[in-house]
Design a protein around this motif. Structure first.
Motif, PDB file in Angstrom:
ATOM      1  N   GLY A  48      39.064  34.689  34.193  1.00 33.67           N
ATOM      2  CA  GLY A  48      38.989  35.495  33.152  1.00 33.67           C
ATOM      3  C   GLY A  48      37.267  36.196  33.053  1.00 33.67           C
ATOM      4  O   GLY A  48      37.026  36.806  32.320  1.00 33.67           O
ATOM      5  N   LEU A  49      36.919  36.322  35.179  1.00 37.23           N
ATOM      6  CA  LEU A  49      35.604  36.829  34.676  1.00 37.23           C
ATOM      7  C   LEU A  49      35.951  38.518  35.400  1.00 37.23           C
ATOM      8  O   LEU A  49      35.165  39.206  35.789  1.00 37.23           O
ATOM      9  CB  LEU A  49      35.067  36.077  35.865  1.00 37.23           C
ATOM     10  CG  LEU A  49      34.755  34.938  35.806  1.00 37.23           C
ATOM     11  CD1 LEU A  49      33.685  34.074  36.667  1.00 37.23           C
ATOM     12  CD2 LEU A  49      33.323  34.797  34.798  1.00 37.23           C
ATOM     13  N   CYS A  50      37.117  38.680  35.659  1.00 33.38           N
ATOM     14  CA  CYS A  50      37.044  40.397  35.754  1.00 33.38           C
ATOM     15  C   CYS A  50      36.784  41.429  35.365  1.00 33.38           C
ATOM     16  O   CYS A  50      36.434  41.969  35.799  1.00 33.38           O
ATOM     17  CB  CYS A  50      38.290  40.557  36.091  1.00 33.38           C
ATOM     18  SG  CYS A  50      39.097  40.182  38.465  1.00 33.38           S
ATOM     19  N   LEU A 233      37.855  35.302  48.019  1.00 34.62           N
ATOM     20  CA  LEU A 233      37.191  35.790  46.829  1.00 34.62           C
ATOM     21  C   LEU A 233      37.494  36.912  45.458  1.00 34.62           C
ATOM     22  O   LEU A 233      36.683  37.095  44.427  1.00 34.62           O
ATOM     23  CB  LEU A 233      35.608  36.537  47.241  1.00 34.62           C
ATOM     24  CG  LEU A 233      34.914  35.628  47.886  1.00 34.62           C
ATOM     25  CD1 LEU A 233      34.548  36.631  48.642  1.00 34.62           C
ATOM     26  CD2 LEU A 233      33.734  34.543  47.541  1.00 34.62           C
ATOM     27  N   SER A 234      38.679  36.916  45.872  1.00 38.91           N
ATOM     28  CA  SER A 234      39.831  37.178  45.359  1.00 38.91           C
ATOM     29  C   SER A 234      40.642  37.079  43.966  1.00 38.91           C
ATOM     30  O   SER A 234      40.909  38.204  42.993  1.00 38.91           O
ATOM     31  CB  SER A 234      40.483  38.363  45.867  1.00 38.91           C
ATOM     32  OG  SER A 234      41.325  37.904  45.821  1.00 38.91           O
ATOM     33  N   LYS A 235      40.077  36.047  43.531  1.00 40.48           N
ATOM     34  CA  LYS A 235      40.956  35.350  42.295  1.00 40.48           C
ATOM     35  C   LYS A 235      40.153  34.524  40.968  1.00 40.48           C
ATOM     36  O   LYS A 235      39.359  35.464  40.571  1.00 40.48           O
ATOM     37  CB  LYS A 235      42.156  33.857  42.839  1.00 40.48           C
ATOM     38  CG  LYS A 235      42.910  34.550  44.466  1.00 40.48           C
ATOM     39  CD  LYS A 235      43.893  33.765  44.818  1.00 40.48           C
ATOM     40  CE  LYS A 235      45.053  34.440  45.476  1.00 40.48           C
ATOM     41  NZ  LYS A 235      44.858  35.206  46.882  1.00 40.48           N
ATOM     42  N   ALA A 236      39.728  33.949  41.818  1.00 36.32           N
ATOM     43  CA  ALA A 236      38.619  33.032  39.751  1.00 36.32           C
ATOM     44  C   ALA A 236      37.550  33.325  39.990  1.00 36.32           C
ATOM     45  O   ALA A 236      37.040  33.882  39.247  1.00 36.32           O
ATOM     46  CB  ALA A 236      38.620  31.141  40.085  1.00 36.32           C
ATOM     47  N   VAL A 237      36.698  33.572  41.937  1.00 35.82           N
ATOM     48  CA  VAL A 237      35.872  34.196  42.030  1.00 35.82           C
ATOM     49  C   VAL A 237      35.910  36.126  41.306  1.00 35.82           C
ATOM     50  O   VAL A 237      34.968  36.172  40.817  1.00 35.82           O
ATOM     51  CB  VAL A 237      35.535  34.331  43.101  1.00 35.82           C
ATOM     52  CG1 VAL A 237      34.003  35.145  43.410  1.00 35.82           C
ATOM     53  CG2 VAL A 237      35.727  32.889  43.425  1.00 35.82           C
ATOM     54  N   ALA A 238      36.809  36.791  41.119  1.00 38.66           N
ATOM     55  CA  ALA A 238      37.065  38.400  40.685  1.00 38.66           C
ATOM     56  C   ALA A 238      36.342  38.327  41.268  1.00 38.66           C
ATOM     57  O   ALA A 238      36.040  40.351  40.554  1.00 38.66           O
ATOM     58  CB  ALA A 238      36.148  38.299  39.002  1.00 38.66           C
ATOM     59  N   SER A 239      36.557  39.164  42.270  1.00 39.07           N
ATOM     60  CA  SER A 239      35.388  39.541  43.857  1.00 39.07           C
ATOM     61  C   SER A 239      37.551  40.318  44.079  1.00 39.07           C
ATOM     62  O   SER A 239      38.307  40.655  43.937  1.00 39.07           O
ATOM     63  CB  SER A 239      34.227  39.465  44.079  1.00 39.07           C
ATOM     64  OG  SER A 239      34.217  40.464  44.998  1.00 39.07           O
ATOM     65  N   LYS A 277      26.909  37.185  42.136  1.00 39.90           N
ATOM     66  CA  LYS A 277      27.213  36.604  40.448  1.00 39.90           C
ATOM     67  C   LYS A 277      28.224  35.585  39.881  1.00 39.90           C
ATOM     68  O   LYS A 277      27.379  34.375  39.126  1.00 39.90           O
ATOM     69  CB  LYS A 277      26.907  37.971  39.711  1.00 39.90           C
ATOM     70  CG  LYS A 277      26.825  38.296  38.196  1.00 39.90           C
ATOM     71  CD  LYS A 277      25.647  36.915  37.783  1.00 39.90           C
ATOM     72  CE  LYS A 277      24.706  37.848  38.112  1.00 39.90           C
ATOM     73  NZ  LYS A 277      22.738  37.356  37.214  1.00 39.90           N
ATOM     74  N   ALA A 278      29.491  35.984  40.747  1.00 35.21           N
ATOM     75  CA  ALA A 278      30.455  35.000  39.889  1.00 35.21           C
ATOM     76  C   ALA A 278      30.189  33.596  40.570  1.00 35.21           C
ATOM     77  O   ALA A 278      30.408  32.581  39.696  1.00 35.21           O
ATOM     78  CB  ALA A 278      32.159  35.852  40.704  1.00 35.21           C
ATOM     79  N   LEU A 279      29.579  33.257  41.463  1.00 35.94           N
ATOM     80  CA  LEU A 279      29.523  32.148  41.624  1.00 35.94           C
ATOM     81  C   LEU A 279      28.374  31.473  41.079  1.00 35.94           C
ATOM     82  O   LEU A 279      28.142  30.220  40.352  1.00 35.94           O
ATOM     83  CB  LEU A 279      29.368  32.165  43.616  1.00 35.94           C
ATOM     84  CG  LEU A 279      30.142  32.640  44.322  1.00 35.94           C
ATOM     85  CD1 LEU A 279      29.939  32.471  45.779  1.00 35.94           C
ATOM     86  CD2 LEU A 279      31.170  31.394  43.842  1.00 35.94           C
ATOM     87  N   GLU A 280      27.429  32.094  40.764  1.00 38.23           N
ATOM     88  CA  GLU A 280      26.554  31.521  40.024  1.00 38.23           C
ATOM     89  C   GLU A 280      26.993  31.116  38.684  1.00 38.23           C
ATOM     90  O   GLU A 280      26.784  29.747  37.739  1.00 38.23           O
ATOM     91  CB  GLU A 280      25.488  33.231  39.911  1.00 38.23           C
ATOM     92  CG  GLU A 280      24.864  32.978  41.013  1.00 38.23           C
ATOM     93  CD  GLU A 280      23.395  33.859  41.129  1.00 38.23           C
ATOM     94  OE1 GLU A 280      23.350  34.757  39.347  1.00 38.23           O
ATOM     95  OE2 GLU A 280      23.025  34.440  41.686  1.00 38.23           O
TER      96      GLU A 280
END
Length: 389
Positions: A48-50, A233-239, A277-280
């Motif tokens: 839910g990070l998008c 990086l386009s799924k849970a990482v939202a990028s 930022k998402a990985l952090e």
């Protein structure tokens, strides 16, 4: 043009014709499509990070600093210090010596396999591997031997029959249409016994499984046991973007030999900033992952209790088997009319006769969202004779 028109007619007759639906809001549990509200249950935005404000702020700050475009390929003028920072971050995240970013997960798989393998190689791949893996194998010119899905006896039999001088076992970590997890401990054991390289695509496990969300190798405690670790990086990482992690020599080789890396304009700095930022956040926010998996397990059990044919899964991907493509499409359209967006998955994405609804949960779905979905799914499922009345 007659050829194209005829092919389209046949696609439509088989219930395989696809149309785009345009979402007008962020990838959230509830979205707007053509001005109407829908509960979204088909997104790969698992955590839910998008729409997370921290990721949006990171993108804005990067745009202010670097501008909006990268200006060239990574090997000319398109490499920024922020690209280096992300690759170092991914290497640490995956417990590897180094990593390399590709523009998509698809380009990563195609680029890695075609750079590494050629006609002298034999590649052993799970029958349900993602299309990007299969395409990479075919384009490399290697002999592709596909073993039965997660069947280690079949894999071993085929290794004994077809093994060559250069060999690779490649598998998805989590299978995108079934939601099950590859038996990596067995694959690693077999690979070691037969001196075969291993490659795992963790597109649907990155951010979801393992310590700090670092994927299936961590989930099975197989640190440094997988030779080539791929992900997106386009799924849970939202990028956006794909990556590969492994030994430094492997990464340096791919920088020089992977055509999909060499000949592509680099990802924009703002996209890279979002990934960092998402990985952090993913590394620190264990609660988000725990809630997602807990909610997924509960929802899966509720669907089973209602009588739906739910395939075995331990992930947020929950497939409901329907069978025929036209019936799956009818179920999906009926749900859409009730404000529920769950895509129907049909051949060639899945084998003939296994069309399904592929549900995928986000950590930001509420129990109220899912209870509303259950009520409508049960009603329509009975109406279409998908479940008993």
């Amino acid at each position: 043009m007659n050829y194209i028109t005829e092919k389209l007619r046949k696609i439509k007759e088989k219930g395989l014709y696809r149309e785009l639906r345009y979402i007008e809001t962020s990838q959230s549990p509830r979205v707007k499509i053509e001005g109407k509200d829908f509960i979204l249950l088909g997104s790969n935005n698992y955590l839910g990070l998008c729409d997370d404000f921290r990721l949006k702020k990171a993108a804005i700050n990067a745009i202010n600093l670097y501008g909006v475009g990268s200006g060239g390929s990574r090997l000319t003028t398109g490499s920024f210090d922020i690209h280096k920072a992300l690759e170092e971050k991914i290497a640490f995240f995956k417990g590897a010596e180094a990593s390399l970013i590709f523009n998509t997960g698809y380009m990563a798989n195609v680029g890695i396999i075609t750079a590494l393998c050629n006609k002298s190689w034999v590649i052993f791949g799970d029958r349900l591997n993602h299309a990007s893996i299969i395409d990479g194998c075919r384009l490399s010119g290697s002999k592709l031997i596909r073993y039965k899905h997660c069947d280690m006896n079949d894999l071993l039999n085929k290794i004994n029959k077809y093994k060559g001088s250069n060999n690779l076992i490649v598998t998805d970590g989590v299978f995108s249409m079934d939601g099950d997890i590859a038996p990596l401990p067995d694959i690693v054991k077999i690979a070691k016994e037969h001196s075969i390289m291993t490659m795992v695509d963790d597109a649907h496990a990155t951010g979801v499984l393992g310590k700090n969300g670092s994927g299936t190798s961590s989930y099975f405690q197989l640190h440094n046991k997988i030779d080539i670790m791929v992900g997106t990086l386009s799924k849970a990482v939202a990028s956006e973007g794909g990556y590969v992690a492994g030994k430094k020599d492997l990464i340096n080789y791919l920088k020089n030999c992977a055509r999909s890396f060499i000949y592509s304009t680099a990802l924009s700095p703002s996209t890279i900033a979002v990934s960092i930022k998402a990985l952090e956040i993913i590394e620190k926010d264990e609660g988000r992952r725990v809630n997602l998996l807990k909610m997924s397990s509960w929802f899966q059990n509720e669907l089973k209790t209602a009588g739906f044919d739910v395939m075995k899964t331990e992930t947020p991907i929950i497939p409901i088997m329907i069978g025929e493509a036209d019936k799956a499409v009818e179920f999906s359209k009926s749900l859409l009319n009730e404000g529920i967006y769950i895509p129907a998955i049909r051949p060639p994405s899945v084998p003939k006769g296994t069309s399904r609804l592929r549900l995928s949960l986000m950590a930001t779905h509420t129990k109220q969202d899912l209870e509303e979905v259950l009520i409508k799914m049960k009603f329509i499922g009975k109406k279409l004779n998908i479940i008993g009345g």
